[in-house]
Scaffold this motif. Structure first.
Motif, PDB file in Angstrom:
ATOM      1  N   ASP A  97      26.149  16.188   5.397  1.00 41.30           N
ATOM      2  CA  ASP A  97      25.416  17.401   5.752  1.00 41.30           C
ATOM      3  C   ASP A  97      25.182  17.493   7.250  1.00 41.30           C
ATOM      4  OD1 ASP A  97      25.337  18.228   3.141  1.00 41.30           O
ATOM      5  OD2 ASP A  97      23.289  17.533   2.766  1.00 41.30           O
ATOM      6  N   THR A  98      24.921  16.349   7.885  1.00 41.28           N
ATOM      7  CA  THR A  98      24.696  16.352   9.334  1.00 41.28           C
ATOM      8  C   THR A  98      25.996  16.648  10.086  1.00 41.28           C
ATOM      9  OG1 THR A  98      22.937  14.717   9.018  1.00 41.28           O
ATOM     10  CG2 THR A  98      23.731  15.030  11.253  1.00 41.28           C
ATOM     11  N   LEU A  99      27.099  16.097   9.600  1.00 42.06           N
ATOM     12  CA  LEU A  99      28.393  16.387  10.221  1.00 42.06           C
ATOM     13  C   LEU A  99      28.757  17.865  10.049  1.00 42.06           C
ATOM     14  CD1 LEU A  99      30.449  13.219   9.197  1.00 42.06           C
ATOM     15  CD2 LEU A  99      29.402  13.714  11.421  1.00 42.06           C
ATOM     16  N   LEU A 100      28.429  18.439   8.903  1.00 46.03           N
ATOM     17  CA  LEU A 100      28.685  19.862   8.682  1.00 46.03           C
ATOM     18  C   LEU A 100      27.817  20.728   9.602  1.00 46.03           C
ATOM     19  CD1 LEU A 100      28.936  19.898   4.788  1.00 46.03           C
ATOM     20  CD2 LEU A 100      30.785  20.306   6.395  1.00 46.03           C
ATOM     21  N   ALA A 101      26.569  20.319   9.780  1.00 48.36           N
ATOM     22  CA  ALA A 101      25.683  21.056  10.686  1.00 48.36           C
ATOM     23  C   ALA A 101      26.226  21.015  12.114  1.00 48.36           C
ATOM     24  CB  ALA A 101      24.272  20.474  10.631  1.00 48.36           C
ATOM     25  N   GLY A 102      26.792  19.884  12.498  1.00 46.68           N
ATOM     26  CA  GLY A 102      27.404  19.782  13.819  1.00 46.68           C
ATOM     27  C   GLY A 102      28.576  20.727  13.980  1.00 46.68           C
ATOM     28  N   ALA A 103      29.351  20.889  12.932  1.00 47.98           N
ATOM     29  CA  ALA A 103      30.489  21.804  12.979  1.00 47.98           C
ATOM     30  C   ALA A 103      30.012  23.238  13.177  1.00 47.98           C
ATOM     31  CB  ALA A 103      31.310  21.685  11.703  1.00 47.98           C
ATOM     32  N   ARG A 104      28.936  23.610  12.487  1.00 47.58           N
ATOM     33  CA  ARG A 104      28.390  24.964  12.660  1.00 47.58           C
ATOM     34  C   ARG A 104      27.880  25.165  14.084  1.00 47.58           C
ATOM     35  NH1 ARG A 104      26.862  23.853   7.215  1.00 47.58           N
ATOM     36  NH2 ARG A 104      24.859  22.976   7.871  1.00 47.58           N
ATOM     37  N   GLU A 105      27.301  24.101  14.671  1.00 44.74           N
ATOM     38  CA  GLU A 105      26.834  24.186  16.054  1.00 44.74           C
ATOM     39  C   GLU A 105      28.008  24.352  17.005  1.00 44.74           C
ATOM     40  OE1 GLU A 105      24.556  24.311  19.443  1.00 44.74           O
ATOM     41  OE2 GLU A 105      23.938  24.558  17.355  1.00 44.74           O
ATOM     42  N   ALA A 106      29.106  23.664  16.723  1.00 45.30           N
ATOM     43  CA  ALA A 106      30.300  23.810  17.564  1.00 45.30           C
ATOM     44  C   ALA A 106      30.764  25.261  17.573  1.00 45.30           C
ATOM     45  CB  ALA A 106      31.413  22.898  17.050  1.00 45.30           C
TER      46      ALA A 106
END
Length: 332
Positions: A97-106
């Motif tokens: 979930d944290t890695l996915l949130a990072g992708a959305r931030e990118a």
């Protein structure tokens, strides 16, 4: 006696690059050793090559530090290494979930490539599976290219990453072969080359770059560029050492901004068609001359790095706009 750099027509180097010819050592050194008064003509020549291949587009990349401060390696530049006393965060691999949130931030930062970076010699099978699961979901839901940087891979791991949809794998050479033992002793230069060749064999785009400012000579900088040309790295991050207190290289001086720009031009001449990315340490080394880097480079990291802060993302967006360039949106 007149030096080569004093008489060089820099556009001749640009034409040589466009013709696919390799610069001689003498020609390459002339770029690095040129008088600072020659900087603008050098950048103009580099821009001739950059514009031919990339127009005025700028690619943006964002890093997430997916695993921090638990590395057994002794890399002298790194705040996360076992020999570092720098007060950095320490945590195991981030959950999906944290890695996915990072992708959305990118995506919110207009980055086309999302870089999942984990400290360590290489991933365990469990860690690799965590990354694979996150990558699959990102690929299914977001128009992002994924770059993984997980260290030296074991048999079968490159295949798993490729099958999951990782577009690019990063493993930097960092410095010259001759300088390598003074920077790291827990793995070899050849192991890094072998890792890049391994990921290429599975169809992932090879990303490999350098860190400028670790005691290398000008000739060694040229040798780094030659090595990456020979390795056929598609993307070349040019980092400038950010000397972090608590690391063995904490007392290394910064690279002068004009020297840094000459390095970027050199890599454009030697690796003309490749993505040249201004990477870590640009804020503290290039300082107010950062905008001029875009005449040679066609790619930037936006936001923070692994354990050091970048500048405001809007500042980078404004630099790109004010310099007359435009962000290249991701096209899968």
């Amino acid at each position: 006696m007149t030096t080569l750099s004093a008489t060089m027509n820099w556009q001749l180097l640009a034409q040589k690059a466009l013709d696919g010819e390799r610069l001689t050592m003498e020609e390459a050194l002339s770029v690095l050793e040129a008088d600072n008064d020659e900087l603008l003509p050098i950048l103009q020549a580099a821009f001739t090559v950059r514009k031919h291949y990339y127009g005025k587009k700028v690619k943006l990349n964002m890093i997430i530090n997916a695993k921090s401060g638990l590395c057994p390696e002794d890399c002298g530049y790194c705040s996360q290494s076992i020999v570092s006393t720098a007060p950095v965060k320490k945590y195991t691999l981030l959950d999906k979930d944290t890695l996915l949130a990072g992708a959305r931030e990118a995506m919110s930062r207009k980055a086309g490539t999302y870089c999942i970076v984990a400290a360590g010699k290489g991933p365990t099978d469990k860690e690799l599976q965590q990354v694979v699961e996150a990558v699959k979901e990102i690929r299914d839901t977001m128009p992002l290219k994924i770059c993984a940087c997980l260290g030296i891979l074991k048999d079968g791991q490159a295949k798993q990453l490729a099958e999951a949809g990782v577009h690019r794998y990063n493993h930097n050479l960092n410095t010259s072969r001759a300088n390598y033992p003074s920077i790291t002793t827990t793995h070899t230069y050849d192991q890094r080359v072998e890792t890049v060749e391994e990921v290429k064999s599975y169809g992932m785009s090879p990303c490999s770059g350098v860190i400028i400012g670790m005691g290398e000579t000008n000739q060694e900088i040229v040798e780094m560029a030659y090595s990456l040309r020979d390795l056929d790295a598609d993307s070349i991050p040019i980092n400038f050492l950010n000397a972090i207190p608590g690391t063995p290289l904490e007392n290394a001086g910064r690279t002068p901004a004009m020297k840094g720009l000459k390095v970027l031009a050199l890599f454009r001449f030697i690796c003309p068609s490749k993505e040249i990315r201004v990477a870590g340490g640009r804020e503290v080394n290039l300082r107010t001359l950062q905008p001029m880097s875009l005449y040679a480079a066609n790619s930037l990291f936006v936001g923070d790095y692994l354990t050091t802060a970048g500048q405001e993302v809007t500042t980078d967006h404004h630099i790109i706009e004010d310099m007359g360039f435009e962000i290249e949106m991701c096209a899968l």
